[in-house]
Design a protein around this motif. Structure first.
Motif, short mmCIF file in Angstrom:
data_model
loop_
_atom_site.label_atom_id
_atom_site.label_comp_id
_atom_site.label_asym_id
_atom_site.label_seq_id
_atom_site.Cartn_x
_atom_site.Cartn_y
_atom_site.Cartn_z
N SER A 1 61.44 -8.35 -4.41
CA SER A 1 60.85 -8.58 -3.09
C SER A 1 61.87 -8.24 -2.00
O SER A 1 63.08 -8.43 -2.17
CB SER A 1 60.42 -10.03 -2.96
OG SER A 1 61.52 -10.90 -3.13
N LEU A 2 61.36 -7.74 -0.89
CA LEU A 2 62.20 -7.39 0.25
C LEU A 2 62.00 -8.42 1.34
O LEU A 2 60.86 -8.69 1.76
CB LEU A 2 61.84 -5.99 0.77
CG LEU A 2 62.25 -4.83 -0.15
CD1 LEU A 2 61.60 -3.54 0.31
CD2 LEU A 2 63.76 -4.68 -0.18
N LYS A 3 63.09 -9.00 1.80
CA LYS A 3 63.00 -10.07 2.78
C LYS A 3 62.33 -9.57 4.06
O LYS A 3 62.68 -8.52 4.60
CB LYS A 3 64.41 -10.57 3.10
CG LYS A 3 64.43 -11.86 3.90
CD LYS A 3 65.85 -12.39 4.04
CE LYS A 3 65.86 -13.71 4.79
NZ LYS A 3 67.24 -14.25 4.92
N GLY A 4 61.31 -10.31 4.50
CA GLY A 4 60.58 -9.97 5.71
C GLY A 4 59.29 -9.22 5.45
O GLY A 4 58.42 -9.17 6.31
N PHE A 5 59.16 -8.59 4.26
CA PHE A 5 57.96 -7.83 3.93
C PHE A 5 57.06 -8.65 3.01
O PHE A 5 57.53 -9.36 2.13
CB PHE A 5 58.33 -6.52 3.24
CG PHE A 5 59.09 -5.57 4.11
CD1 PHE A 5 58.42 -4.67 4.94
CD2 PHE A 5 60.48 -5.57 4.13
CE1 PHE A 5 59.12 -3.80 5.75
CE2 PHE A 5 61.19 -4.70 4.94
CZ PHE A 5 60.51 -3.81 5.76
N LYS A 6 55.76 -8.50 3.20
CA LYS A 6 54.80 -9.26 2.39
C LYS A 6 54.33 -8.49 1.16
O LYS A 6 54.10 -9.07 0.11
CB LYS A 6 53.59 -9.65 3.25
CG LYS A 6 53.91 -10.68 4.31
CD LYS A 6 52.65 -11.09 5.07
CE LYS A 6 52.96 -12.17 6.09
NZ LYS A 6 51.74 -12.58 6.85
N HIS A 7 54.16 -7.18 1.30
CA HIS A 7 53.55 -6.41 0.22
C HIS A 7 54.43 -5.30 -0.34
O HIS A 7 54.07 -4.66 -1.31
CB HIS A 7 52.23 -5.79 0.71
CG HIS A 7 51.25 -6.81 1.20
ND1 HIS A 7 51.05 -7.06 2.55
CD2 HIS A 7 50.43 -7.66 0.54
CE1 HIS A 7 50.14 -8.00 2.69
NE2 HIS A 7 49.75 -8.39 1.50
N VAL A 8 55.57 -5.06 0.28
CA VAL A 8 56.43 -3.95 -0.14
C VAL A 8 57.58 -4.48 -0.98
O VAL A 8 58.25 -5.45 -0.60
CB VAL A 8 56.99 -3.20 1.08
CG1 VAL A 8 57.84 -2.02 0.63
CG2 VAL A 8 55.85 -2.72 1.96
N SER A 9 57.80 -3.86 -2.13
CA SER A 9 58.90 -4.27 -3.00
C SER A 9 59.77 -3.07 -3.32
O SER A 9 59.45 -1.93 -2.98
CB SER A 9 58.36 -4.89 -4.29
OG SER A 9 57.58 -3.95 -5.01
#
Length: 377
Positions: free
Chosen positions: A317-325
């Motif tokens: 998971s990428l901090k700040g993003f909901k759907h992008v990994s």
């Protein structure tokens, strides 16, 4: 037991112990059972998002990053090589597909020597073409001969050589070797890696995985659990990715007729990325995939997550993003790198990206990929 037999037994035991000490074993037979998820901020000190400039000269449909330094990002796009600067601005194309002077044939490898600033482009026929960063043709040489296939090539700066996977198929089976070749095309050494006597009807050849490390080059075949480390001293160490009886056979890996069986039942290692600190592995298993992050020093599993096949939002998971990994498909020194399609970002994630992107190129073009560079702590 007489003294002679006892002495032979002792020698055998000592040899066996020394071989076992020479290489570690990573057990992959039980992965995906107990989910272990690591937050990206615990392993990366910084993550950059660099939209690549796209226009008529730099359309990217299936790009791969193969080279990077402080000033350049090099992209392999089908049979084209494109150069961008470190902020994503398109600079120039390198070489051209064709059969004329200075042109290259279909590409099966692309490499960059960041010290000499030379790009090497290879094809299955065994030719390596050399260009400078501006795209000027420097020369070419041939590596594979006498029925050999040049399967893939990796330039390694520690060895100052191109390391080549060469294969020779015959009625007796398969022989695989690693060959080191100087930047001028002079052979420096050949190291037999694998040999079998299997009669396999071959309709595809899955490339072995050559990965740069700070020690040299690691290599693994898709149908073999052994990982070979080639250094300046030769092959001095091995590692085993133990898949038990789940390791796919060469028949499953090299014949399209068995592709469904390979996908359905076997543990297929799709990719290995190596940095100084970690192994990143992606494994397909029984219609699912598993992302593994393994400490290179302790061999402990830090991240072990199974998810549905093809679910790109299930990586780190990428901090700040909901759907992008994020999951690195290549690494340079201590930088883990991925290219994300812009259509992976929904409206909310796109707004986040606009605030932290390195440049302000328009982000409404669906061909505009996002280069993600994660610096390991």
């Amino acid at each position: 037991m007489n003294k002679r037999h006892f002495l032979l037994l002792c020698i055998f035991c000592l040899c066996a112990c020394s071989r076992q000490k020479g290489g570690a074993i990573i057990d992959l037979t039980d992965i995906g059972q107990n989910e272990i998820v690591v937050p990206t901020e615990s392993i990366y000190s910084s993550i950059k998002f660099i939209p690549l400039e796209t226009h008529g000269q730099s359309i990217l449909s299936s790009p791969n990053v193969f080279g990077m330094d402080g000033d350049n990002v090099l992209i392999w796009e089908q049979d084209e090589i494109l150069r961008f600067d470190s902020n994503g601005k398109f600079l120039n194309r390198v070489g051209r597909l064709g059969k004329g002077h200075g042109e290259h044939e279909r590409i099966n490898s692309a490499n960059y020597d960041e010290n000499k600033k030379i790009i090497y482009v290879g094809n299955m026929g065994g030719f390596i073409y050399k260009y400078d960063l501006e795209g000027n043709y420097i020369g070419q040489f041939k590596i594979a001969e006498n029925g050999e296939i040049l399967q893939t090539v990796r330039f390694n700066k520690q060895l100052d050589a191109l390391v080549c996977e060469t294969r020779k198929y015959s009625g007796e089976g398969l022989q695989v070797s690693l060959r080191t070749v100087s930047p001028e095309g002079v052979e420096k050494g050949t190291y037999p890696i694998y040999e079998d006597n299997e009669q396999v009807s071959r309709s595809m050849t899955r490339t072995g995985m050559l990965r740069n490390t700070s020690e040299g080059v690691m290599f693994m075949l898709p149908f073999d659990d052994k990982v070979t480390l080639l250094t300046q001293q030769g092959i001095i160490d091995t590692l085993t990715m133990d898949r038990g009886n789940l390791r796919p056979s060469r028949k499953l890996c090299e014949n399209w007729d068995y592709a469904d069986e390979l996908y359905r039942t076997k543990y297929q290692i799709d990719n290995i990325v190596v940095t100084d600190k970690y192994f990143y592995l992606t494994v397909t298993m029984d219609k699912e995939q598993c992302d593994l992050l393994i400490d290179r020093h302790s061999y402990a599993f830090i991240h072990d997550k199974k998810y549905a096949y093809g679910s790109e939002s299930e990586h780190l998971s990428l901090k700040g993003f909901k759907h992008v990994s994020f999951w690195p498909w290549v690494a340079f020194n201590d930088k883990a790198v991925d290219l994300l399609p812009i259509d992976r970002f929904d409206d909310n994630d796109l707004e986040v990206l606009k605030k932290i992107a390195v440049n302000d190129y328009p982000l409404n073009d669906m061909s505009n990929p996002i280069l993600v560079v994660a610096e390991e702590k």
